[in-house]
Design an enzyme around this catalytic site. Structure first.
Site, short mmCIF file in Angstrom:
data_model
loop_
_atom_site.label_atom_id
_atom_site.label_comp_id
_atom_site.label_asym_id
_atom_site.label_seq_id
_atom_site.Cartn_x
_atom_site.Cartn_y
_atom_site.Cartn_z
N LYS A 98 -2.19 -2.88 -11.13
CA LYS A 98 -2.70 -3.83 -10.13
C LYS A 98 -3.40 -5.00 -10.79
CE LYS A 98 -2.94 -1.22 -5.91
NZ LYS A 98 -3.77 -0.76 -4.79
N LYS A 100 8.80 1.48 -8.29
CA LYS A 100 8.48 2.19 -7.05
C LYS A 100 8.63 1.25 -5.84
CE LYS A 100 3.90 2.36 -5.87
NZ LYS A 100 2.54 2.81 -5.61
N LYS A 117 4.75 -1.82 -0.68
CA LYS A 117 4.53 -2.76 0.42
C LYS A 117 4.38 -4.17 -0.06
CE LYS A 117 0.81 0.13 1.74
NZ LYS A 117 -0.20 0.66 2.55
P1 TYM Z 1 -1.20 3.71 -0.40
O1 TYM Z 1 -1.38 3.04 0.90
O2 TYM Z 1 -0.90 2.88 -1.58
O3 TYM Z 1 -0.08 4.83 -0.30
C1 TYM Z 1 -0.10 5.77 0.75
C2 TYM Z 1 0.70 7.00 0.39
O4 TYM Z 1 2.06 6.68 0.18
C3 TYM Z 1 2.52 7.21 -1.07
N1 TYM Z 1 3.54 6.30 -1.61
C4 TYM Z 1 4.77 6.68 -1.98
N2 TYM Z 1 5.39 7.87 -1.98
C5 TYM Z 1 6.67 7.91 -2.41
N3 TYM Z 1 7.35 6.82 -2.83
C6 TYM Z 1 6.77 5.60 -2.86
N4 TYM Z 1 7.47 4.55 -3.27
C7 TYM Z 1 5.42 5.49 -2.42
N5 TYM Z 1 4.55 4.45 -2.31
C8 TYM Z 1 3.40 4.96 -1.82
C9 TYM Z 1 1.25 7.27 -1.93
O5 TYM Z 1 1.38 8.20 -2.96
C10 TYM Z 1 0.22 7.67 -0.90
O6 TYM Z 1 0.21 9.08 -0.72
N6 TYM Z 1 -5.01 5.42 -2.70
C11 TYM Z 1 -4.21 5.96 -1.62
C12 TYM Z 1 -4.92 5.84 -0.29
C13 TYM Z 1 -6.13 6.72 -0.22
C14 TYM Z 1 -6.13 8.14 -0.22
C15 TYM Z 1 -7.50 8.50 -0.15
C16 TYM Z 1 -5.12 9.10 -0.30
C17 TYM Z 1 -7.41 6.29 -0.14
N7 TYM Z 1 -8.26 7.38 -0.08
C18 TYM Z 1 -7.88 9.87 -0.13
C19 TYM Z 1 -5.51 10.44 -0.29
C20 TYM Z 1 -6.87 10.82 -0.21
C21 TYM Z 1 -2.86 5.22 -1.62
O7 TYM Z 1 -2.14 5.31 -2.53
O8 TYM Z 1 -2.54 4.50 -0.57
#
Ligand code: TYM
Length: 336
Positions: free
Chosen positions: A117, A199, A202
């Site tokens: 990032k 990957k 968004k």
């Molecule tokens: P975020 O919003 O980036 O992603 C949300 C979830 O989606 C999964 N993910 C994917 N899985 C498979 N293939 C992909 N291309 C892909 N892109 C994203 C991520 O692994 C995630 O599970 N930091 C966390 C948000 C968060 C969180 C937490 C999660 C904040 N506090 C506490 C668990 C527990 C995140 O990655 O968000």
């Protein structure tokens, strides 16, 4: 554990429109897991995390609300699961500060997501981005979560959460449940349609790289048609064929079929037919979710009520842990 019950927590950032990767890697698993009896489930709209990258305030507010509607539309029952906004529960920011004081710079320096990032947002490498995993640890530990279902990319953050919890427990006794990460068998890492070595994300600037959850049928089919594959011309599931492998992974995650069953379905097909077949599987998977989403979007009062009730419920559990933490650390209690 909460009240003797196994507890699960997860969440997503309220940034932009979530992708098929977020859905297959996380949300779909949450729905399956939350159907199990006897588990307390908490799902956060992680809006505090979102501001580690600059947000337009109006769009940010819309995206956060939309995410709540998408959680429900995907099948999370908000009466059974606690679906809450992170910013509605101040204990998250408070515990994150405390945990910052039990986390080392060296540990944060190793986080690959921070490195990625920081490279992407070189003009805004803020300290929130650096300590992002500590806030995530606070989210998880506040609810004494046993299980945290996430995509593969978040496992490093889960490991650091466990390290922080163990360190804190080592000093003060058993304060936190040490959580386990859970990565689903299918869809754990969905790749970009434009570059299958990256990957699906968004924030990808190439609109053809990601399927967004509210994309209509024509858009989905068009994006799959354009998906990058290779020039071999045969269908096989192999590391040497990342584009084809990704299409098979998506198909399996949408249809709950094994790779062998998928390969049998694709027998004799060319790449064009394969892409059409995968596109249709995605359209079929998302159609009911999209229909429910449209219904929910019309029901403002219902969404407002869910937001309010669940913020209160989440706060109750979060404050319980926070009070315990503050006492253990030695903060002076306010006289009654
Ligand atoms: P975020 O919003 O980036 O992603 C949300 C979830 O989606 C999964 N993910 C994917 N899985 C498979 N293939 C992909 N291309 C892909 N892109 C994203 C991520 O692994 C995630 O599970 N930091 C966390 C948000 C968060 C969180 C937490 C999660 C904040 N506090 C506490 C668990 C527990 C995140 O990655 O968000």
């Amino acid at each position: 554990m909460i009240d003797g019950k196994k507890t699960m927590l997860s969440g997503m950032q309220a940034t932009g429109m979530i992708t098929l990767g977020n859905y297959l890697g996380a949300l779909k698993n949450w729905v399956n897991l939350s159907d199990e009896e006897g588990i307390n489930c908490f799902y956060g709209i992680m809006d505090l995390h979102s501001i580690t990258v600059r947000q337009n305030p109006t769009e940010f507010r819309q995206n956060a609300r939309r995410l709540l509607q998408l959680y429900i539309a995907a099948g999370l029952d908000p009466e059974k699961n606690c679906i809450f906004f992170q910013s509605h529960v101040p204990a998250h920011a408070e515990l994150a500060w405390i945990l910052n004081c039990y986390t080392y710079m060296g540990e944060m320096n190793r986080m690959t997501q921070f490195k990625d990032k920081a490279a992407k947002h070189a003009d805004n490498i803020n300290t929130g981005l650096f300590t992002y995993p500590v806030l995530m640890a606070a989210d998880i530990l506040l609810y004494q979560a046993d299980l945290v279902p996430v995509g593969k990319d978040q496992m490093q953050h889960l490991e650091i959460t466990r390290d922080i919890a163990n360190r804190f427990n080592g000093v003060y006794g058993d304060v936190f449940t040490v959580p386990e990460g859970y990565v689903g068998k299918q869809g754990a890492r969905i790749m970009s349609l434009a570059d299958p070595m990256k990957k699906m994300s968004k924030s990808d600037e190439n609109q053809n790289a990601s399927i967004y959850l509210l994309d209509d049928k024509d858009t989905i089919m068009r994006k799959f048609k354009k998906a990058v594959t290779d020039s071999d011309g045969f269908i096989a599931y192999s590391d040497e064929k990342p584009g084809i492998r990704n299409l098979i992974d998506i198909y399996c995650a949408c249809t709950s079929k094994t790779v062998e069953e998928a390969l049998a379905d694709f027998n004799g097909m060319n790449y064009g037919q394969l892409k059409e077949c995968v596109g249709e599987a995605v359209v079929n998977e998302l159609a009911p979710l999209q229909a429910r989403y449209d219904e929910l979007a019309k029901n403002k009062d219902y969404i407002d009520r869910i937001m309010k009730e669940n913020a209160q419920k989440a706060s109750y559990y979060a404050n319980k842990t926070l009070r315990k933490v503050k006492k253990k650390v030695g903060f002076t209690e306010m006289p009654r």
